[in-house]
Design an enzyme around this catalytic site. Structure first.
Site, PDB file in Angstrom:
ATOM      1  N   VAL A 129       0.848  -1.189   0.000  1.00 39.06           N
ATOM      2  CA  VAL A 129       0.000   0.000   0.000  1.00 39.06           C
ATOM      3  C   VAL A 129       0.884   1.240   0.000  1.00 39.06           C
ATOM      4  CG1 VAL A 129      -1.625   1.363   1.371  1.00 39.06           C
ATOM      5  CG2 VAL A 129      -1.991  -1.079   1.102  1.00 39.06           C
ATOM      6  N   LYS A 130       0.490   2.209  -0.797  1.00 37.04           N
ATOM      7  CA  LYS A 130       1.207   3.487  -0.850  1.00 37.04           C
ATOM      8  C   LYS A 130       0.302   4.574  -0.276  1.00 37.04           C
ATOM      9  CE  LYS A 130       2.917   6.842  -4.286  1.00 37.04           C
ATOM     10  NZ  LYS A 130       3.181   7.055  -5.734  1.00 37.04           N
TER      11      LYS A 130
END
Length: 224
Positions: A129-130
């Site tokens: 996840v960014k």
């Protein structure tokens, strides 16, 4: 893609709108005064679709497919479906999917928002996840997410400030960084990349990384 290629490719896999997409605003009147109205939660940038199929991703030798997700936007459901469709397709071929926490013009950038958004993407199958780094409570974002988090670089910062952001994020549980402008708009992009690498993989603090950047920068600029 040559079989000898060893560099992993993270491929953006969603899109469909631009920064000039108009916000839905109109003029009205309230108590005899002219006023501008807007639809709450409307974010035109969130109206995305997937931009490739899995066969094209394989042909391009992608190791990770990145897809933006707009939690709380008008097109939240569509962007979540983009994520789950890619997860289903990519997992059959051993390709990872990175969920990108999107923050358009109307989106919040708070720890509470990022805790919710990152958790949703992880639970829907994202392998990575960014999201953006927050000055406060970022450790609560990383601790709530069961998959690795990488931070976005965001707007261009002075090199030392960008390295401080990297170091703080890593210290508070981030697994890495996904930088753009803070690399390619640097005076010495290769040196900046190596300094960031020193923070993420070498355990350097921001000041040591900045010293490394300046030393490498002199050599890099001499070659030009």
């Amino acid at each position: 893609i040559p079989a000898s290629t060893t560099k992993a490719i993270a491929l953006r896999a969603s899109g469909g709108t631009s920064m000039i997409s108009p916000m839905e605003e109109w003029e009205g009147e309230l108590d005899g005064k002219k006023i501008k109205f807007g639809r709450p939660g409307f974010e035109p940038l969130s109206n995305e679709s997937t931009a490739l199929n899995i066969e094209e991703a394989i042909r391009l030798n992608a190791s990770v497919l990145a897809v933006q997700v707009f939690i709380g936007s008008a097109y939240e459901r569509q962007s979540l479906k983009n994520l789950t469709d890619l997860v289903d397709a990519a997992s059959r071929y051993g390709i990872a999917v990175m969920g990108v926490t999107a923050v358009g013009r109307a989106m919040a950038r708070t720890p509470q928002y990022f805790r919710l958004a990152t958790r949703i993407m992880a639970e829907l199958g994202a392998n990575i996840v960014k999201c953006y780094y927050t000055e406060k409570e970022f450790d609560t974002v990383t601790s709530c997410c069961p998959v690795p988090i990488v931070i976005a670089g965001g707007k261009k910062l002075p090199e030392l400030d960008a390295l401080k952001m990297c170091a703080n994020a890593i210290k508070q549980g981030a697994s890495g960084v996904d930088m753009g402008r803070n690399i390619f708009q640097s005076d010495a992009p290769v040196s900046m990349m190596q300094a960031v690498h020193g923070v993420v993989h070498g355990g350097l603090n921001a000041n040591k990384a900045f010293e490394l950047y300046n030393d490498l920068k002199k050599k890099e600029l001499r070659k030009k």
